[in-house]
Design an enzyme around this catalytic site. Structure first.
Site, PDB file in Angstrom:
ATOM      1  N   GLU A  65      -5.907 -11.665  -2.167  1.00 30.20           N
ATOM      2  CA  GLU A  65      -5.107 -12.151  -1.035  1.00 30.20           C
ATOM      3  C   GLU A  65      -5.735 -11.675   0.283  1.00 30.20           C
ATOM      4  OE1 GLU A  65      -0.588 -12.732  -1.467  1.00 30.20           O
ATOM      5  OE2 GLU A  65      -0.756 -11.165   0.044  1.00 30.20           O
ATOM      6  N   GLU A 119       1.117  -3.601   8.075  1.00 30.20           N
ATOM      7  CA  GLU A 119       0.371  -4.506   7.193  1.00 30.20           C
ATOM      8  C   GLU A 119      -0.837  -5.143   7.871  1.00 30.20           C
ATOM      9  OE1 GLU A 119       4.462  -4.095   5.501  1.00 30.20           O
ATOM     10  OE2 GLU A 119       3.661  -4.487   7.499  1.00 30.20           O
ATOM     11  N   ASP A 179      -1.696  -5.955   1.412  1.00 28.90           N
ATOM     12  CA  ASP A 179      -1.878  -5.225   2.665  1.00 28.90           C
ATOM     13  C   ASP A 179      -1.032  -3.964   2.754  1.00 28.90           C
ATOM     14  OD1 ASP A 179       0.665  -6.353   2.949  1.00 28.90           O
ATOM     15  OD2 ASP A 179      -0.074  -7.998   4.178  1.00 28.90           O
ATOM     16  N   HIS A 215      13.380  -6.511   4.747  1.00 30.32           N
ATOM     17  CA  HIS A 215      12.790  -5.200   4.475  1.00 30.32           C
ATOM     18  C   HIS A 215      11.693  -4.793   5.468  1.00 30.32           C
ATOM     19  CE1 HIS A 215       9.646  -7.689   2.661  1.00 30.32           C
ATOM     20  NE2 HIS A 215       8.837  -6.647   2.790  1.00 30.32           N
ATOM     21  N   HIS A 264      17.117  -4.061  -0.104  1.00 31.14           N
ATOM     22  CA  HIS A 264      15.910  -3.283  -0.331  1.00 31.14           C
ATOM     23  C   HIS A 264      16.298  -1.812  -0.495  1.00 31.14           C
ATOM     24  CE1 HIS A 264      11.893  -1.556   0.453  1.00 31.14           C
ATOM     25  NE2 HIS A 264      11.443  -2.735   0.076  1.00 31.14           N
ATOM     26  N   ARG A 293       9.552  -3.466   8.589  1.00 32.20           N
ATOM     27  CA  ARG A 293       9.808  -2.438   9.595  1.00 32.20           C
ATOM     28  C   ARG A 293      10.164  -3.035  10.951  1.00 32.20           C
ATOM     29  NH1 ARG A 293       6.326  -0.023   6.129  1.00 32.20           N
ATOM     30  NH2 ARG A 293       6.688   2.174   5.652  1.00 32.20           N
TER      31      ARG A 293
END
Length: 385
Positions: free
Chosen positions: A121, A135, A99, A207, A239, A209
């Site tokens: 996926e 995502e 995604d 990691h 990250h 957002r």
């Protein structure tokens, strides 16, 4: 032998590389496919850090990544660069995983050039368009653009059917992460942590957002408070995103029980997961790796697109508040019944073999005729529900 089908596999991030690698290897074992790995470099150093683990390298590198690009800028540059490749060497099918912005660009670019697109996926949903961002938006758009949908579970299949995707285009295959783990986990690796008697080892990765800013500060505060109690060693994989790395260094550097680690090679990462007493993360991929390794996972999010990991008892959603962080870690280590449930190995997305299933399905979906055009042969398809 008939004409070989050219398949482009687009990869932009570490998780995409890990999950795409087993499929690339499986496809290349068949004479009827010519498989090319195309990198967008959404994450740097994928070729040396991830693909090399599987003895793979890039066939093409798109000129689309530059530091400090916005999502829209990266998407635009990737689309332009990918469009040029599609015109120069048209494939019969494009594959992308997950995604990310790379996956969205792969789906859009393929559709604009009328090239068949397969989504690995597929069907994961939180039902909240903004969580996780971007995502959830990406995968919803990809779902409407894809020709073939390879889902990790029946739940994901139902999500796609509910959105109007024809059932005959959806294939429940499991997740290729299990193939990657099976291929790598047995390798001997030296781990970057000491064996300290009497102290628990907690592996932490952040990691997303949604955890930038205040949530990350709250999580760091929880790590510090628990570390000061001198019963837990925290190993924090940083990250490379500066919005994460800089804050973690500022907040956590200098504590004896807090160890800040740079990104590691995938075999070492799997060993870290395998030997951790507890994993605390907002990662989607770790929600797939942790249960098959039998490691307990606390998810630093309010919702997940992988409800299977919650249903099997391997993981728990805890959000990002300091209080929840501390309370849940203490509960996992003090409640032996809970810990036993969470450390029982489980395969909520199926065992190894997803790559071979996808490979076989593609082999029957795509076949060349005399004009080198590709069509769908649904009469010979296996029953995949």
């Amino acid at each position: 032998m008939g004409t070989r089908a050219l398949i482009n596999c687009l990869i932009g991030t570490r998780p995409e590389a890990i999950k795409m690698a087993p499929l690339v290897l499986a496809l290349r074992k068949l004479d009827r496919f010519d498989v090319q790995v195309v990198l967008t470099n959404q994450h740097p150093d994928i070729e040396s850090n991830i693909l090399s683990t599987f003895n793979l390298s890039a066939d093409h590198q798109l000129q689309s990544f530059f530091p400090h690009l916005s999502l829209s800028e990266f998407l635009g540059k990737t689309l332009i660069s990918f469009d040029q490749l599609l015109k120069f060497q048209p494939p019969q099918c494009v594959l992308a995983q997950g995604d990310t912005t790379t996956a969205l660009a792969a789906a859009m670019g393929s559709r604009y050039q009328k090239v068949l697109f397969g989504h690995l996926e597929a069907g994961l949903r939180t039902e909240n368009r903004l969580l996780p961002f971007p995502e959830e938006l990406n995968r919803r758009m990809i779902g409407q653009l894809a020709d073939y949908h390879f889902t990790p579970s029946s739940i994901a299949r139902k999500n796609l059917i509910r959105e109007g995707i024809p059932s005959e285009n959806i294939f429940v295959t499991g997740n290729t992460i299990n193939d990657a783990v099976a291929q790598v986990i047995s390798r001997p690796e030296i781990l970057p942590w000491p064996a300290e008697a009497g102290q628990k080892r907690v592996l932490c990765t952040i990691h997303r957002r949604e955890n930038f800013g205040k949530p990350l500060l709250q999580i760091c505060q929880g790590i510090k408070e628990l570390a000061l109690a001198d019963k837990i060693n925290f190993y924090c994989l940083m990250h490379p995103n500066p919005q994460v790395k800089q804050i973690m260094k500022r907040e956590l550097l200098g504590y004896r029980n807090i160890h800040l680690l740079e990104p590691v090679a995938y075999p070492i990462f799997l060993k870290l997961l395998q030997q951790a007493d507890l994993i605390v993360s907002d990662s989607g991929g770790i929600q797939e790796e942790a249960p098959c390794l039998g490691r307990p996972l606390l998810i630093l999010r309010e919702s997940t697109e992988r409800p299977e990991v919650l249903a099997c008892g391997s993981a728990k959603l805890i959000g990002s508040s300091t209080e929840s962080f501390i309370e849940n870690i203490e509960e996992v280590f003090s409640n032996q019944t809970l810990y036993k449930i969470m450390t029982t190995p489980s395969l909520p997305y199926g065992g190894p073999g997803a790559a071979l299933k996808i490979c076989n399905i593609l082999s029957m979906l795509l076949h060349a005729d005399q004009e080198n055009c590709f069509t769908v042969d649904r009469q010979s398809l296996p029953s995949v529900a």
